[in-house]
Design a protein around this motif. Sequence first.
Motif, short mmCIF file in Angstrom:
data_model
loop_
_atom_site.label_atom_id
_atom_site.label_comp_id
_atom_site.label_asym_id
_atom_site.label_seq_id
_atom_site.Cartn_x
_atom_site.Cartn_y
_atom_site.Cartn_z
N PHE A 56 0.82 -1.15 0.07
CA PHE A 56 0.06 0.09 -0.20
C PHE A 56 0.57 1.22 0.16
N ALA A 57 1.83 1.14 0.70
CA ALA A 57 2.81 2.56 0.77
C ALA A 57 3.40 2.69 -0.54
N SER A 58 3.88 1.85 -1.30
CA SER A 58 4.34 2.12 -2.50
C SER A 58 3.51 2.65 -3.44
N ILE A 59 2.08 1.93 -3.44
CA ILE A 59 1.16 2.55 -4.41
C ILE A 59 0.79 3.92 -4.21
N LEU A 60 0.76 4.39 -2.59
CA LEU A 60 0.38 5.52 -2.25
C LEU A 60 1.39 6.65 -2.87
N ALA A 61 2.85 6.18 -2.59
CA ALA A 61 3.89 7.03 -3.17
C ALA A 61 3.83 7.26 -4.51
N SER A 62 3.69 6.33 -5.25
CA SER A 62 3.62 6.37 -6.79
C SER A 62 2.16 7.26 -7.11
N SER A 63 1.34 7.08 -6.48
CA SER A 63 0.21 7.88 -6.70
C SER A 63 0.45 9.44 -6.54
N VAL A 64 1.07 9.65 -5.50
CA VAL A 64 1.36 11.25 -5.07
C VAL A 64 2.37 11.73 -6.14
N ASP A 65 3.33 10.85 -6.33
CA ASP A 65 4.32 11.26 -7.57
C ASP A 65 3.74 11.78 -8.77
N GLN A 66 2.75 10.75 -9.24
CA GLN A 66 2.07 10.90 -10.47
C GLN A 66 1.03 12.28 -10.46
N LEU A 67 0.49 12.42 -9.11
CA LEU A 67 -0.33 13.60 -9.03
C LEU A 67 0.36 14.95 -8.94
N GLN A 68 1.81 14.80 -8.65
CA GLN A 68 2.74 16.14 -8.37
C GLN A 68 3.14 15.95 -10.16
N GLY A 69 3.26 15.01 -10.78
CA GLY A 69 3.72 15.21 -12.24
C GLY A 69 2.52 15.85 -13.04
N MET A 70 1.25 15.50 -12.61
CA MET A 70 0.09 16.29 -13.52
C MET A 70 0.04 17.63 -12.98
N HIS A 71 0.20 17.97 -11.94
CA HIS A 71 0.43 19.55 -11.26
C HIS A 71 1.51 20.27 -12.04
N SER A 72 2.51 19.62 -12.45
CA SER A 72 3.68 20.12 -13.05
C SER A 72 3.22 20.60 -14.68
N THR A 73 2.92 19.52 -15.25
CA THR A 73 2.30 19.64 -16.42
C THR A 73 1.55 20.80 -16.72
N THR A 74 0.35 20.76 -15.57
CA THR A 74 -0.57 21.93 -15.80
C THR A 74 -0.03 23.23 -15.53
N ASP A 75 0.97 23.49 -14.59
CA ASP A 75 1.75 24.58 -14.29
C ASP A 75 2.30 24.92 -15.76
N ALA A 76 3.05 23.98 -16.38
CA ALA A 76 3.88 24.33 -17.66
C ALA A 76 2.88 24.94 -18.60
N LEU A 77 1.57 24.18 -18.91
CA LEU A 77 0.89 24.67 -19.77
C LEU A 77 0.18 26.09 -19.47
#
Length: 113
Positions: free
Chosen positions: A44-65
């Motif tokens: 569960f911890a690794s799933i949660l960590a990867s989910s948060v990392d992917q969420l951060q990536g989505m926000h970075s993409t949104t910020d760049a756009l």
Amino acid sequence: MTSPISGITSAMSGIPGLGALPGVGDVAGTAATTGTPSTSGADFASILASSVDQLQGMHSTTDALATQAATGDLNDVTDYMIASNEAKLATDTVVTLKNQAVSAFTEIMRMNV
């Protein structure tokens, strides 16, 4: 006409491991997994960590756009709007999951031993 659930399904597919959690089925209506343990080896911890990392990536993409839209370099503003809505939906999903986890932990701590 497209189904309104298809947008939710595509946004939730961006959260890795969400379908691998026991009892969480696909939004499109497929059967949920029963309480069998996952054979993928991911905890569960690794799933949660990867989910948060992917969420951060989505926000970075949104910020760049957003920066491209502000400077006039963005050709199609709908790209920004779609990325922004996906990031918002993913954030809302993560916050809801966090709130439910905290609520469940609180209830467990209130139990008499």
